[in-house]
Write a protein that holds these residues in place. Structure first.
Motif, PDB file in Angstrom:
ATOM      1  N   TRP A   1       0.827  -1.208   0.000  1.00  0.00           N
ATOM      2  CA  TRP A   1       0.000   0.000   0.000  1.00  0.00           C
ATOM      3  C   TRP A   1       0.863   1.261   0.000  1.00  0.00           C
ATOM      4  O   TRP A   1       0.565   2.231  -0.699  1.00  0.00           O
ATOM      5  N   LYS A   2       1.959   1.230   0.743  1.00  0.00           N
ATOM      6  CA  LYS A   2       2.860   2.376   0.813  1.00  0.00           C
ATOM      7  C   LYS A   2       3.724   2.503  -0.444  1.00  0.00           C
ATOM      8  O   LYS A   2       4.320   3.541  -0.691  1.00  0.00           O
ATOM      9  N   GLY A   3       3.785   1.437  -1.243  1.00  0.00           N
ATOM     10  CA  GLY A   3       4.523   1.509  -2.502  1.00  0.00           C
ATOM     11  C   GLY A   3       6.024   1.340  -2.377  1.00  0.00           C
ATOM     12  O   GLY A   3       6.783   1.899  -3.175  1.00  0.00           O
ATOM     13  N   TRP A   4       6.479   0.564  -1.395  1.00  0.00           N
ATOM     14  CA  TRP A   4       7.914   0.350  -1.221  1.00  0.00           C
ATOM     15  C   TRP A   4       8.466  -0.469  -2.384  1.00  0.00           C
ATOM     16  O   TRP A   4       7.779  -1.313  -2.953  1.00  0.00           O
ATOM     17  N   LYS A   5       9.734  -0.204  -2.727  1.00  0.00           N
ATOM     18  CA  LYS A   5      10.415  -0.911  -3.805  1.00  0.00           C
ATOM     19  C   LYS A   5      11.713  -1.520  -3.288  1.00  0.00           C
ATOM     20  O   LYS A   5      12.229  -1.139  -2.232  1.00  0.00           O
ATOM     21  N   ILE A   6      12.263  -2.448  -4.074  1.00  0.00           N
ATOM     22  CA  ILE A   6      13.502  -3.120  -3.704  1.00  0.00           C
ATOM     23  C   ILE A   6      14.626  -2.703  -4.633  1.00  0.00           C
ATOM     24  O   ILE A   6      14.467  -2.676  -5.859  1.00  0.00           O
ATOM     25  N   ASP A   7      15.765  -2.359  -4.038  1.00  0.00           N
ATOM     26  CA  ASP A   7      16.978  -2.031  -4.788  1.00  0.00           C
ATOM     27  C   ASP A   7      17.951  -3.186  -4.586  1.00  0.00           C
ATOM     28  O   ASP A   7      18.415  -3.435  -3.480  1.00  0.00           O
ATOM     29  N   GLY A   8      18.269  -3.892  -5.659  1.00  0.00           N
ATOM     30  CA  GLY A   8      19.087  -5.096  -5.505  1.00  0.00           C
ATOM     31  C   GLY A   8      18.207  -6.225  -5.001  1.00  0.00           C
ATOM     32  O   GLY A   8      16.992  -6.142  -5.031  1.00  0.00           O
ATOM     33  N   GLY A   9      18.821  -7.269  -4.542  1.00  0.00           N
ATOM     34  CA  GLY A   9      18.037  -8.399  -4.046  1.00  0.00           C
ATOM     35  C   GLY A   9      18.875  -9.284  -3.153  1.00  0.00           C
ATOM     36  O   GLY A   9      20.103  -9.161  -3.103  1.00  0.00           O
ATOM     37  N   LEU A  10      18.209 -10.159  -2.431  1.00  0.00           N
ATOM     38  CA  LEU A  10      18.917 -11.102  -1.571  1.00  0.00           C
ATOM     39  C   LEU A  10      19.544 -12.205  -2.422  1.00  0.00           C
ATOM     40  O   LEU A  10      19.001 -12.565  -3.472  1.00  0.00           O
ATOM     41  N   PRO A  11      20.688 -12.739  -2.004  1.00  0.00           N
ATOM     42  CA  PRO A  11      21.390 -13.754  -2.805  1.00  0.00           C
ATOM     43  C   PRO A  11      20.591 -15.044  -2.932  1.00  0.00           C
ATOM     44  O   PRO A  11      20.252 -15.663  -1.927  1.00  0.00           O
ATOM     45  N   LYS A  12      20.286 -15.406  -4.160  1.00  0.00           N
ATOM     46  CA  LYS A  12      19.484 -16.620  -4.392  1.00  0.00           C
ATOM     47  C   LYS A  12      20.326 -17.885  -4.263  1.00  0.00           C
ATOM     48  O   LYS A  12      19.793 -18.973  -4.060  1.00  0.00           O
ATOM     49  N   HIS A  13      21.655 -17.743  -4.410  1.00  0.00           N
ATOM     50  CA  HIS A  13      22.516 -18.928  -4.385  1.00  0.00           C
ATOM     51  C   HIS A  13      22.984 -19.281  -2.971  1.00  0.00           C
ATOM     52  O   HIS A  13      23.655 -20.297  -2.775  1.00  0.00           O
ATOM     53  N   LEU A  14      22.625 -18.468  -2.000  1.00  0.00           N
ATOM     54  CA  LEU A  14      23.032 -18.715  -0.620  1.00  0.00           C
ATOM     55  C   LEU A  14      21.820 -19.026   0.252  1.00  0.00           C
ATOM     56  O   LEU A  14      20.765 -18.411   0.088  1.00  0.00           O
ATOM     57  N   LYS A  15      21.970 -19.964   1.161  1.00  0.00           N
ATOM     58  CA  LYS A  15      20.885 -20.352   2.054  1.00  0.00           C
ATOM     59  C   LYS A  15      21.070 -19.808   3.466  1.00  0.00           C
ATOM     60  O   LYS A  15      20.116 -19.761   4.237  1.00  0.00           O
ATOM     61  N   LYS A  16      22.293 -19.408   3.791  1.00  0.00           N
ATOM     62  CA  LYS A  16      22.569 -18.933   5.143  1.00  0.00           C
ATOM     63  C   LYS A  16      23.406 -17.656   5.082  1.00  0.00           C
ATOM     64  O   LYS A  16      24.421 -17.614   4.384  1.00  0.00           O
ATOM     65  N   TYR A  17      22.984 -16.645   5.815  1.00  0.00           N
ATOM     66  CA  TYR A  17      23.747 -15.401   5.880  1.00  0.00           C
ATOM     67  C   TYR A  17      23.183 -14.506   6.978  1.00  0.00           C
ATOM     68  O   TYR A  17      22.070 -14.719   7.468  1.00  0.00           O
ATOM     69  N   VAL A  18      23.974 -13.499   7.330  1.00  0.00           N
ATOM     70  CA  VAL A  18      23.544 -12.478   8.283  1.00  0.00           C
ATOM     71  C   VAL A  18      23.202 -11.226   7.498  1.00  0.00           C
ATOM     72  O   VAL A  18      23.999 -10.766   6.679  1.00  0.00           O
ATOM     73  N   ILE A  19      22.006 -10.687   7.714  1.00  0.00           N
ATOM     74  CA  ILE A  19      21.610  -9.439   7.071  1.00  0.00           C
ATOM     75  C   ILE A  19      21.894  -8.302   8.044  1.00  0.00           C
ATOM     76  O   ILE A  19      21.309  -8.224   9.122  1.00  0.00           O
ATOM     77  N   ALA A  20      22.826  -7.422   7.674  1.00  0.00           N
ATOM     78  CA  ALA A  20      23.187  -6.273   8.503  1.00  0.00           C
ATOM     79  C   ALA A  20      22.337  -5.092   8.068  1.00  0.00           C
ATOM     80  O   ALA A  20      22.594  -4.471   7.036  1.00  0.00           O
ATOM     81  N   GLY A  21      21.306  -4.785   8.861  1.00  0.00           N
ATOM     82  CA  GLY A  21      20.351  -3.763   8.476  1.00  0.00           C
ATOM     83  C   GLY A  21      20.584  -2.418   9.146  1.00  0.00           C
ATOM     84  O   GLY A  21      20.859  -2.347  10.339  1.00  0.00           O
ATOM     85  N   ALA A  22      20.474  -1.339   8.368  1.00  0.00           N
ATOM     86  CA  ALA A  22      20.600   0.022   8.892  1.00  0.00           C
ATOM     87  C   ALA A  22      20.045   0.980   7.831  1.00  0.00           C
ATOM     88  O   ALA A  22      19.983   0.630   6.643  1.00  0.00           O
ATOM     89  N   PRO A  23      19.621   2.188   8.193  1.00  0.00           N
ATOM     90  CA  PRO A  23      19.518   2.669   9.578  1.00  0.00           C
ATOM     91  C   PRO A  23      18.261   2.147  10.261  1.00  0.00           C
ATOM     92  O   PRO A  23      17.315   1.717   9.593  1.00  0.00           O
ATOM     93  N   HIS A  24      18.266   2.214  11.574  1.00  0.00           N
ATOM     94  CA  HIS A  24      17.106   1.801  12.364  1.00  0.00           C
ATOM     95  C   HIS A  24      16.481   3.076  12.924  1.00  0.00           C
ATOM     96  O   HIS A  24      16.894   3.576  13.959  1.00  0.00           O
ATOM     97  N   THR A  25      15.494   3.609  12.196  1.00  0.00           N
ATOM     98  CA  THR A  25      14.933   4.915  12.547  1.00  0.00           C
ATOM     99  C   THR A  25      13.605   4.846  13.295  1.00  0.00           C
ATOM    100  O   THR A  25      13.244   5.778  14.004  1.00  0.00           O
ATOM    101  N   SER A  26      12.867   3.753  13.118  1.00  0.00           N
ATOM    102  CA  SER A  26      11.589   3.622  13.820  1.00  0.00           C
ATOM    103  C   SER A  26      11.174   2.155  13.830  1.00  0.00           C
ATOM    104  O   SER A  26      11.777   1.312  13.144  1.00  0.00           O
ATOM    105  N   ASN A  27      10.117   1.850  14.589  1.00  0.00           N
ATOM    106  CA  ASN A  27       9.615   0.482  14.654  1.00  0.00           C
ATOM    107  C   ASN A  27       8.959   0.052  13.344  1.00  0.00           C
ATOM    108  O   ASN A  27       8.731  -1.134  13.126  1.00  0.00           O
TER     109      ASN A  27
END
Length: 209
Positions: free
Chosen positions: A26-52
């Protein structure tokens, strides 16, 4: 998306996920790039953390990428009626009273699962000075999995993912690579400038934080 357990997800978790996906679209968010399809395990380092709200839109993006994100939570939150809901939402209980520390517990979790995309808000609390804690890096290194950087641009409503970075053991150099990627995406975000300065200070031996 695959769930970590074979049981049927709770009604509450299914409802919450539908609401999250609705808000994301509804808000119309889009994706830039994508998560690796060839990997099954990884740590996603997310930032910035501005709100809940970051969690809501990030969860929508990972759903679009067909990935079940996981997050760490205090083991006391996984009790009683909340247990199955928290597990359905991707929660992983961490018991800080156990002899094994958080890094060891998450290493064991990576070893026992076939797939695991662990999301960590690397900035820590929103009230911190902007320096990152090294927990996300230590977990990835101990588990032998890469780090996938991810950013949220609330103004342009974009969730972006970068190329996987395998920890080399040189925390300062690896942190600088991540800092440069984040700054390229959000060059005016002041806390990313703090992150870059932190990485350079570590490399120069002026700090080990």
């Amino acid at each position: 998306m695959k769930h970590n357990e074979t049981r049927t997800p709770t009604l509450l978790s299914r409802l919450v996920k539908r609401i999250i996906l609705f808000l994301y679209k509804w808000k119309g968010w889009k994706i830039d790039g994508g998560l690796p399809k060839h990997l099954k395990k990884y740590v996603i380092a997310g930032a910035p953390h501005t709100s809940n709200w970051d969690f809501v839109f990030f969860a929508g993006a990972t759903h679009e990428e067909r990935v079940q994100p996981n997050f760490m939570g205090k083991h006391t939150l996984f009790q009683g009626m909340m247990r199955n809901f928290m597990l359905d939402m991707g929660g992983i209980p961490v018991d800080r009273t156990r002899k094994a520390n958080t890094v060891e517990q998450m290493k064991a979790e990576f070893e026992r699962r076939e797939e695991l995309a662990l999301v960590i808000a690397c900035e820590g609390t929103r009230k911190s000075d902007g320096k990152w804690k090294s927990g996300f890096y230590n977990i990835a290194q101990a588990a032998g999995v890469p780090i996938v950087p991810a950013y949220a641009d609330n103004e342009r409503m974009i969730i972006g993912f970068g190329e996987p970075l395998f920890p080399t053991g040189n925390y300062g150099e690896d942190l600088l690579k991540l800092a440069e990627w984040f700054r390229a995406k959000l060059p005016d975000y002041e806390r990313f400038k703090v992150l870059e300065a932190q990485a350079k200070a570590i490399i120069e031996g002026r700090t080990d934080i």
